[in-house]
Motif scaffolding. Structure first.
Motif, short mmCIF file in Angstrom:
data_model
loop_
_atom_site.label_atom_id
_atom_site.label_comp_id
_atom_site.label_asym_id
_atom_site.label_seq_id
_atom_site.Cartn_x
_atom_site.Cartn_y
_atom_site.Cartn_z
N UNK A 4 0.73 -1.28 0.02
CA UNK A 4 -0.08 -0.05 -0.05
C UNK A 4 0.87 1.33 -0.18
N UNK A 5 0.40 2.18 -0.35
CA UNK A 5 1.02 3.54 -0.79
C UNK A 5 0.30 4.79 -0.56
N UNK A 26 1.57 -1.27 -6.66
CA UNK A 26 0.95 -1.51 -5.33
C UNK A 26 -0.57 -1.90 -5.39
N UNK A 27 -1.16 -2.61 -4.59
CA UNK A 27 -2.38 -2.95 -4.48
C UNK A 27 -3.37 -1.98 -4.05
N UNK A 28 -3.08 -1.03 -3.29
CA UNK A 28 -4.03 0.04 -2.75
C UNK A 28 -3.04 1.39 -2.75
N UNK A 29 -3.57 2.25 -3.46
CA UNK A 29 -2.99 3.67 -3.55
C UNK A 29 -3.76 4.74 -3.16
N UNK A 30 -3.38 5.57 -2.24
CA UNK A 30 -4.39 6.82 -1.95
C UNK A 30 -3.25 7.96 -2.23
N UNK A 31 -3.97 9.22 -2.36
CA UNK A 31 -3.44 10.29 -2.83
C UNK A 31 -3.54 11.56 -1.65
N UNK A 32 -2.51 12.44 -1.57
CA UNK A 32 -2.44 13.25 -0.55
C UNK A 32 -2.06 14.72 -1.41
N UNK A 33 -2.74 15.86 -1.03
CA UNK A 33 -2.37 17.17 -1.63
C UNK A 33 -2.63 18.31 -0.38
N UNK A 34 -1.88 19.38 -0.68
CA UNK A 34 -1.96 20.51 0.28
C UNK A 34 -2.41 21.76 -0.46
N UNK A 35 -3.31 22.34 0.21
CA UNK A 35 -3.75 23.67 -0.04
C UNK A 35 -3.04 24.42 0.89
N UNK A 66 -7.47 4.60 -4.20
CA UNK A 66 -8.48 4.64 -3.04
C UNK A 66 -8.53 6.28 -2.96
N UNK A 67 -8.51 6.40 -1.77
CA UNK A 67 -9.13 7.72 -1.26
C UNK A 67 -8.34 8.89 -1.71
N UNK A 68 -8.66 10.11 -1.99
CA UNK A 68 -7.90 11.27 -2.01
C UNK A 68 -8.11 12.29 -0.86
N UNK A 120 -4.11 5.52 7.97
CA UNK A 120 -4.87 4.84 6.90
C UNK A 120 -4.17 3.47 6.68
N UNK A 121 -2.97 3.23 7.52
CA UNK A 121 -2.60 1.95 7.35
C UNK A 121 -1.84 1.87 5.96
N UNK A 122 -0.96 2.93 5.62
CA UNK A 122 -0.29 2.91 4.15
C UNK A 122 1.15 2.61 4.58
N UNK A 123 1.82 2.00 3.83
CA UNK A 123 3.11 1.77 4.28
C UNK A 123 4.13 2.32 3.41
N UNK A 124 4.15 2.81 2.09
CA UNK A 124 5.06 3.32 1.52
C UNK A 124 4.44 5.03 1.07
N UNK A 125 5.34 6.00 1.36
CA UNK A 125 4.97 7.17 1.08
C UNK A 125 5.81 7.78 -0.42
N UNK A 126 5.09 8.17 -1.31
CA UNK A 126 5.78 8.28 -2.78
C UNK A 126 5.82 9.75 -2.96
#
Ligand code: ZN
Length: 234
Positions: A4-5, A26-35, A66-68, A120-126
């Motif tokens: 997961x990432x 990765x099987x599950x990938x979520x995304x993050x951004x900053x305003x 997954x979730x953004x 969120x239980x995600x292992x890798x930060x890309x």
């Protein structure tokens, strides 16, 4: 083996390529951004279009996406005066850094990404940081990333991996990576929907995408595109 990432995804060329890379691994990938009250919101809008198009054009990736998350970081504008958050011209400062430099921005981004990844239980930060194309940002350096990986892993008592697929690639190689991951369709998606221009220009369409064509970000993207295309013609 990590499964997961969490991808720091701004909606630009680099982070879109990183997202495609993560989705192919990765099987599950979520995304993050900053305003952080960027001068232009086009990048934040662009990222939503990129996500939509990725899901529409790459169904096998859509299953993994997954979730953004978009976090409010207005406070960053309070503590820094830069040409990314204020109406001022781009220039080099006496210390050799461009005035687009927001001190500690990536450190803050990675810390918050770590907090979210933990929850969120995600292992890798890309992240799409890169030393090759000079921007002079010390918080993009490989050593900084390794230090952050250690700090986050110790500070949160969880083993995080910070992955930087673009660290040693130039912009031409980044285009090539996109092509190898998603073919011409992904290259076209990046041209059409990602945003890089510092001035927020979505009026002028070039072969490499939208932008003013003359700010440092546009120049870098143009140069990389030209090298990528020339290499393909040889
Ligand atoms: Zn520009």
């Amino acid at each position: 083996m990590h499964k997961t990432a969490l991808v720091l995804f701004s909606g630009g060329q680099d982070s879109t390529t990183c997202l495609a890379q993560a989705l192919s691994v990765y099987d599950r990938v979520e995304t993050i951004a900053f305003d952080y009250r960027q001068r232009h919101r086009v990048e934040l809008d662009a990222r939503l279009h990129v996500l939509e198009e990725l899901k529409r054009q790459f169904p096998h990736w859509a299953q993994r996406l997954g979730e953004d998350h978009c976090l409010d970081l207005a406070v960053l504008g309070d503590v820094s005066e830069t040409s990314l958050t204020r109406e001022m011209a781009f220039q080099m400062e006496a210390n050799g850094l461009p005035n687009t430099f927001v001190p500690g921005r990536n450190l803050l981004f990675l810390t918050l990404a770590g907090s979210l990844a933990y929850r969120r239980g995600l292992e890798v930060i890309v992240t799409g940081v890169c030393e090759t194309d000079f921007s002079g940002y010390p918080d993009c350096r490989d050593d900084t990333m390794k230090a952050m990986q250690l700090a986050l892993s110790l500070g949160m008592d969880r083993r995080f991996l910070i992955e930087t697929p673009l660290m040693w690639l130039d912009k031409a190689a980044t285009w090539r990576l996109a092509e190898s991951l998603g073919g011409a369709a992904l290259v076209d998606l990046i041209i059409e929907h990602t945003h890089t221009c510092y001035l927020g220009d979505r009026q002028h369409r070039h072969a490499w995408g939208y932008g003013c064509g003359s700010c440092p970000a546009c120049e870098l993207r143009l140069r990389g595109w030209q090298q990528y295309r020339q290499a393909r013609l040889v």
